[in-house]
Design a protein around this motif. Structure first.
Motif, mmCIF file in Angstrom:
data_model
loop_
_atom_site.group_PDB
_atom_site.id
_atom_site.type_symbol
_atom_site.label_atom_id
_atom_site.label_comp_id
_atom_site.label_asym_id
_atom_site.label_seq_id
_atom_site.Cartn_x
_atom_site.Cartn_y
_atom_site.Cartn_z
ATOM 1 N N ASP A 187 1.411 -3.396 10.028
ATOM 2 C CA ASP A 187 1.776 -2.213 9.258
ATOM 3 C C ASP A 187 2.920 -2.557 8.306
ATOM 4 O O ASP A 187 4.005 -2.932 8.760
ATOM 5 C CB ASP A 187 2.190 -1.094 10.230
ATOM 6 C CG ASP A 187 2.648 0.164 9.504
ATOM 7 O OD1 ASP A 187 2.259 0.345 8.331
ATOM 8 O OD2 ASP A 187 3.398 0.951 10.110
ATOM 9 N N LEU A 188 2.666 -2.473 7.001
ATOM 10 C CA LEU A 188 3.726 -2.664 6.003
ATOM 11 C C LEU A 188 4.134 -1.306 5.462
ATOM 12 O O LEU A 188 3.324 -0.599 4.864
ATOM 13 C CB LEU A 188 3.231 -3.550 4.852
ATOM 14 C CG LEU A 188 4.221 -3.708 3.691
ATOM 15 C CD1 LEU A 188 5.457 -4.498 4.110
ATOM 16 C CD2 LEU A 188 3.552 -4.361 2.480
ATOM 17 N N MET A 189 5.402 -0.960 5.674
ATOM 18 C CA MET A 189 5.934 0.282 5.113
ATOM 19 C C MET A 189 6.682 -0.042 3.829
ATOM 20 O O MET A 189 7.484 -0.978 3.791
ATOM 21 C CB MET A 189 6.905 0.933 6.100
ATOM 22 C CG MET A 189 6.233 1.559 7.286
ATOM 23 S SD MET A 189 7.479 2.200 8.418
ATOM 24 C CE MET A 189 8.064 0.688 9.141
ATOM 25 N N LEU A 190 6.424 0.750 2.809
ATOM 26 C CA LEU A 190 7.163 0.646 1.549
ATOM 27 C C LEU A 190 7.738 2.030 1.263
ATOM 28 O O LEU A 190 6.985 2.972 1.033
ATOM 29 C CB LEU A 190 6.238 0.203 0.415
ATOM 30 C CG LEU A 190 5.535 -1.150 0.605
ATOM 31 C CD1 LEU A 190 4.590 -1.426 -0.557
ATOM 32 C CD2 LEU A 190 6.545 -2.275 0.755
ATOM 33 N N LEU A 191 9.048 2.146 1.332
ATOM 34 C CA LEU A 191 9.693 3.449 1.149
ATOM 35 C C LEU A 191 10.038 3.677 -0.319
ATOM 36 O O LEU A 191 10.403 2.744 -1.032
ATOM 37 C CB LEU A 191 10.970 3.529 1.974
ATOM 38 C CG LEU A 191 10.808 3.503 3.494
ATOM 39 C CD1 LEU A 191 12.190 3.531 4.156
ATOM 40 C CD2 LEU A 191 9.986 4.690 3.962
ATOM 41 N N LYS A 192 9.960 4.937 -0.744
ATOM 42 C CA LYS A 192 10.515 5.301 -2.046
ATOM 43 C C LYS A 192 12.030 5.238 -1.940
ATOM 44 O O LYS A 192 12.608 5.486 -0.873
ATOM 45 C CB LYS A 192 10.102 6.741 -2.410
ATOM 46 C CG LYS A 192 8.683 6.837 -2.891
ATOM 47 C CD LYS A 192 8.441 8.226 -3.532
ATOM 48 C CE LYS A 192 6.974 8.454 -3.722
ATOM 49 N NZ LYS A 192 6.520 9.728 -3.104
ATOM 50 N N ILE A 193 12.673 4.914 -3.059
ATOM 51 C CA ILE A 193 14.136 4.790 -3.031
ATOM 52 C C ILE A 193 14.758 6.137 -2.700
ATOM 53 O O ILE A 193 14.482 7.145 -3.350
ATOM 54 C CB ILE A 193 14.642 4.233 -4.383
ATOM 55 C CG1 ILE A 193 14.108 2.810 -4.566
ATOM 56 C CG2 ILE A 193 16.168 4.264 -4.444
ATOM 57 C CD1 ILE A 193 14.407 2.178 -5.907
ATOM 58 N N GLY A 194 15.549 6.144 -1.648
ATOM 59 C CA GLY A 194 16.158 7.371 -1.147
ATOM 60 C C GLY A 194 15.487 7.917 0.093
ATOM 61 O O GLY A 194 16.046 8.777 0.776
ATOM 62 N N ASP A 195 14.269 7.422 0.402
ATOM 63 C CA ASP A 195 13.546 7.917 1.584
ATOM 64 C C ASP A 195 14.000 7.191 2.854
ATOM 65 O O ASP A 195 14.495 6.074 2.804
ATOM 66 C CB ASP A 195 12.030 7.737 1.396
ATOM 67 C CG ASP A 195 11.425 8.837 0.532
ATOM 68 O OD1 ASP A 195 12.197 9.690 0.053
ATOM 69 O OD2 ASP A 195 10.197 8.837 0.336
ATOM 70 N N SER A 196 13.749 7.872 3.993
ATOM 71 C CA SER A 196 14.211 7.361 5.292
ATOM 72 C C SER A 196 13.073 7.342 6.293
ATOM 73 O O SER A 196 12.077 8.057 6.142
ATOM 74 C CB SER A 196 15.303 8.275 5.866
ATOM 75 O OG SER A 196 16.381 8.386 4.987
#
Ligand code: NI
Ligand code: MN
Length: 224
Positions: free
Chosen positions: A212-221
């Motif tokens: 599982d690769l998670m890519l967060l938006k900037i500012g997301d947690s």
């Protein structure tokens, strides 16, 4: 444990009521213009190495927050000489902080300050607290990562995936095997042209290996 992505290789990690900031490079990141460094809390600032894209906002944030800077010996002495608080470490060493145990681990990269001054040897961190996480820092794939897989039960591996300056996707997939953690948060991508990636392709390459690769938006947690 709550982990916030502030863009590039910058992370906020909240453990109970303690705030840890990793590699602050925000004010110089056009993609992170939604983040106000004045609003970021920090009791500790962890630095993997001295490159500008990891330390740009250290002084501004440490001045306001009085945070303790944790890094290799050379980087910490640099900031102590400027009047900041620091806790020096070196490779293979661990320390029990009030939020958990931190080990400074190997990375294959370089580490110089923006003016060319020596910034010690680059590293990564393993944090053992409510959860166990590995923050790889800027690094190539290295067999040393197998030691992390043998020594820790990781809940999350935070790996650079942008290629050119660090591992790319294929090597990050192998790194996740070495550290024995299939849950990966990607970082160090998209900030500059050299490290732009195709998100959907990257995620699919991980899925193909049952990872599982998670890519967060900037500012997301994420909550771990
Ligand atoms: Ni670097
Ligand atoms: Mn970097």
């Amino acid at each position: 444990m709550k982990i916030t992505f502030y863009g590039h290789a910058c992370l906020g990690i909240q453990i109970s009521d303690i705030h840890i900031l990793v590699d602050p490079f925000i004010s110089g990141n056009e993609k992170a213009s939604n983040i106000d460094i004045e609003s970021i809390k920090a009791d500790y600032i962890l630095l993997t190495h001295a490159h500008q894209d990891h330390i740009l906002d250290v002084e501004a944030i440490a001045k306001r927050t009085d945070a303790v800077i944790v890094s290799n010996y050379e980087i910490v002495v640099h900031y102590q000489n400027l009047g900041f608080k620091g806790h020096p470490m070196n490779h293979g060493g661990s320390w029990n902080f009030d939020f958990g145990k931190v080990k400074y681990v190997n990375a294959i990269h370089t580490s110089s300050f923006p003016d060319g001054k020596y910034g010690g040897q680059p590293g990564g961190f393993v944090i053992q607290a409510e959860k166990n996480i590995y923050i790889a820092g800027d690094t190539a794939l290295t067999y040393d990562m197998k030691l992390i897989g043998e020594q820790f039960n990781l809940d999350l591996a935070i790996l650079p995936i942008g290629d050119n300056f660090t591992m790319g996707i294929e090597d990050a997939i192998m790194a996740s095997d070495f550290v024995e953690c299939n849950k990966v948060l990607g970082y160090h991508f998209d900030t500059f042209g050299y490290i732009e990636i195709n998100h959907e392709e990257a995620k699919q390459q991980f899925i193909d290996k049952n990872k599982d690769l998670m890519l967060l938006k900037i500012g997301d947690s994420i909550d771990l």
